[in-house]
Design an enzyme around this catalytic site. Structure first.
Site, short mmCIF file in Angstrom:
data_model
loop_
_atom_site.label_atom_id
_atom_site.label_comp_id
_atom_site.label_asym_id
_atom_site.label_seq_id
_atom_site.Cartn_x
_atom_site.Cartn_y
_atom_site.Cartn_z
N TYR A 42 46.49 -14.25 -28.00
CA TYR A 42 45.53 -15.00 -27.19
C TYR A 42 46.10 -15.20 -25.78
CZ TYR A 42 42.41 -18.65 -25.56
OH TYR A 42 41.52 -19.37 -24.82
N LYS A 46 44.66 -13.74 -22.05
CA LYS A 46 44.35 -14.55 -20.87
C LYS A 46 45.09 -14.01 -19.64
CE LYS A 46 41.79 -15.78 -23.08
NZ LYS A 46 40.39 -15.55 -22.91
#
Length: 180
Positions: A42, A46
């Site tokens: 994750y 980003k």
């Protein structure tokens, strides 16, 4: 060792950026299922979002088009619905406390709407602003401009390569027709 340590070895810097994006020495974005971490993946996604938008901005700014990176904040969504059961249960248990910090989807959209409408962000912009809570903040990549630029180009080229491969696979499975 710090991902962004300040040494003069550009090759090491490139390798650290590729590692940060999930790529190995060969620039491979494939994920090793034996060494996979949901939260690392994750975080990498980003970072990749910010780098990709920086490269898009670099490619389009001569045409008077600018890009803005927006972080909506911790928004209460159904993002956990496809996570493993244990993580969904953990999220459900933490929700009463974490829910106090989370924004509604409408509140989470404010920074994006602000980026679209505020006069401060009219094109052309010299660089990509990074917004959170309607405020320009330094992006994680700002302290490492040379590595950021190299990593952004690398990510763009890898994305284009993967998209081309996917299009070829798709065309071979649907009678040679490539979607436009």
């Amino acid at each position: 060792r710090d991902l962004f340590s300040a040494d003069d070895d550009d090759d090491d810097d490139d390798l650290r950026w590729k590692a940060a994006l999930g790529g190995g020495v060969g620039g491979n974005f494939d994920v090793n299922p034996l060494d996979y971490s949901l939260f690392t993946a994750y975080s990498r996604s980003k970072l990749a979002n910010v780098l990709w938008i920086q490269e898009l901005h670099r490619r389009l700014r001569q045409d008077g088009i600018s890009c803005i990176a927006v972080h909506p904040g911790l928004v209460l969504t159904q993002v956990t619905r496809s996570l493993p059961l244990l993580l969904r249960l953990g999220h459900a248990l933490a929700l009463p406390a974490v829910g106090l910090l989370q924004k509604t989807p409408a509140t989470g959209a404010r920074t994006t709407v602000h980026a679209c409408l505020a006069a401060d962000f009219r094109a052309p912009l010299p660089s990509v602003p990074y917004l959170e809570n309607c405020t320009v903040l330094p992006a994680a990549t700002d302290d490492y401009p040379e590595q950021s630029e190299r990593a952004a180009r690398y990510l763009w080229e890898a994305s284009a390569e993967y998209a081309a491969k996917a299009a070829l696979r798709s065309s071979s499975t649907n009678g040679g027709v490539v979607a436009k």
